[in-house]
Design an enzyme around this catalytic site. Structure first.
Site, PDB file in Angstrom:
ATOM      1  N   TYR A 185       0.847  -1.202   0.000  1.00 11.92           N
ATOM      2  CA  TYR A 185       0.000   0.000   0.000  1.00 11.92           C
ATOM      3  C   TYR A 185       0.880   1.250   0.000  1.00 11.92           C
ATOM      4  O   TYR A 185       0.653   2.186  -0.789  1.00 11.92           O
ATOM      5  CB  TYR A 185      -0.926  -0.017   1.205  1.00 11.92           C
ATOM      6  CG  TYR A 185      -1.955   1.084   1.163  1.00 11.92           C
ATOM      7  CD1 TYR A 185      -3.087   0.978   0.366  1.00 11.92           C
ATOM      8  CD2 TYR A 185      -1.791   2.239   1.923  1.00 11.92           C
ATOM      9  CE1 TYR A 185      -4.031   1.996   0.316  1.00 11.92           C
ATOM     10  CE2 TYR A 185      -2.730   3.261   1.892  1.00 11.92           C
ATOM     11  CZ  TYR A 185      -3.843   3.129   1.083  1.00 11.92           C
ATOM     12  OH  TYR A 185      -4.769   4.145   1.035  1.00 11.92           O
ATOM     13  N   LYS A 189       1.164   3.847  -3.235  1.00  8.81           N
ATOM     14  CA  LYS A 189       0.752   5.229  -3.051  1.00  8.81           C
ATOM     15  C   LYS A 189       1.928   6.198  -3.186  1.00  8.81           C
ATOM     16  O   LYS A 189       1.764   7.336  -3.655  1.00  8.81           O
ATOM     17  CB  LYS A 189       0.067   5.397  -1.699  1.00  8.81           C
ATOM     18  CG  LYS A 189      -1.307   4.735  -1.642  1.00  8.81           C
ATOM     19  CD  LYS A 189      -2.254   5.325  -2.680  1.00  8.81           C
ATOM     20  CE  LYS A 189      -3.667   4.845  -2.517  1.00  8.81           C
ATOM     21  NZ  LYS A 189      -4.595   5.487  -3.488  1.00  8.81           N
TER      22      LYS A 189
END
Length: 274
Positions: A185, A189
């Protein structure tokens, strides 16, 4: 001569695409753009929810909407989505490249780093970063051909900029289980922020501005222990509400930010200032 600066935020007559438009944040983003006057394409893999939201927005805000199915991991699906929006609205002025995903296999998604499976890593990357690339590619091409510029806003995450404090997850439950923030994640990102900076200079000559908004933690059903643990790390002392993300989006989508590109606006209650 009196100037009316508030009109800089007016999006009347503009067409906006929001990917992940039927999600927790996406639905607020769609409503915010509509409230500013934009016609909105609600793009989501859940077409039923997208249709429902599109109908509600038309009724409540009086703008034109279009619900469009899109699988961001499929280049053909992304191309067909963009073609559908152009066919319906003729132009694209604003893209909110917002969609992100978790795995359907939460055990694999939240696995410890030392045990993380490569296929799980690739699955999340295919939505969170590859999907951003594909949507920006096809929408940017349309904006460039239109020769009227445009605004692209991409959603990152506080954990694409800062490492998570794993202490906040002790005793915390969400999605009916113990959670964490997996490395995929953060990596995906962080890639969104880098892609934004690259595209902001690449398309500057075409008057296409590209910026990022980076939300901090948003209340969405976490248990009280998590909310308290997280809030203790925030200068403002609380988690965010979903609608608190919308103002920055309207700013970046509108002429109010006409000299702003390549930036990452942190909407994090001050966390990144510690």
């Amino acid at each position: 001569m009196k100037k009316q600066f508030i009109k800089l935020f007016d999006l009347s007559g503009k067409t906006a695409i929001v990917t992940g438009g039927a999600g927790i944040l996406g639905s607020h983003f769609c409503m915010g753009l509509a409230d500013a006057g934009a016609n909105v394409a609600v793009v989501d893999i859940n077409i039923e929810k997208a249709n429902e939201l599109a109908r509600t927005i038309e009724k409540d805000y009086g703008v034109k909407t279009l619900a469009v199915y899109c699988d961001l991991t499929s280049e053909q699906s992304v191309k067909e989505m963009v073609d559908s929006v152009v066919s319906e609205f003729k132009t694209i002025d604003i893209l909110h490249n917002n969609a992100a995903g978790k795995s359907s296999n939460l055990e694999a998604f939240f696995a410890p780093f030392e045990e993380y499976e490569l296929n799980q890593w690739k699955e999340i990357m295919s939505t969170n970063l590859d999907g951003m690339f594909l949507v920006a590619k096809y929408v940017g091409k349309v904006m460039k051909q239109q020769k009227n510029g445009g605004s692209i806003i991409q959603t990152a995450s506080i954990y694409g900029v800062l490492a998570p404090d794993n202490r906040i997850y002790e005793g915390s439950f969400y999605l009916d289980r113990q959670i964490n923030t997996p490395a995929i994640y953060s990596a995906s990102k962080g890639g969104v922020v880098a892609l934004t900076k690259y595209l902001s200079t690449y398309w500057a000559k075409d008057k296409i501005r590209v910026n990022t908004i980076t939300p901090g933690g948003v209340e969405s059903g976490q248990n009280e222990i998590f909310k308290q643990n997280y809030s203790n790390r925030i200068p403002l002392g609380r988690m965010a509400q979903a609608d608190e993300m919308v103002g920055a989006l309207i700013y970046l989508a509108s002429d109010a930010s006409s000299y702003v590109t390549g930036q990452n606006i942190m909407i994090d209650g001050g966390l990144s200032s510690w």
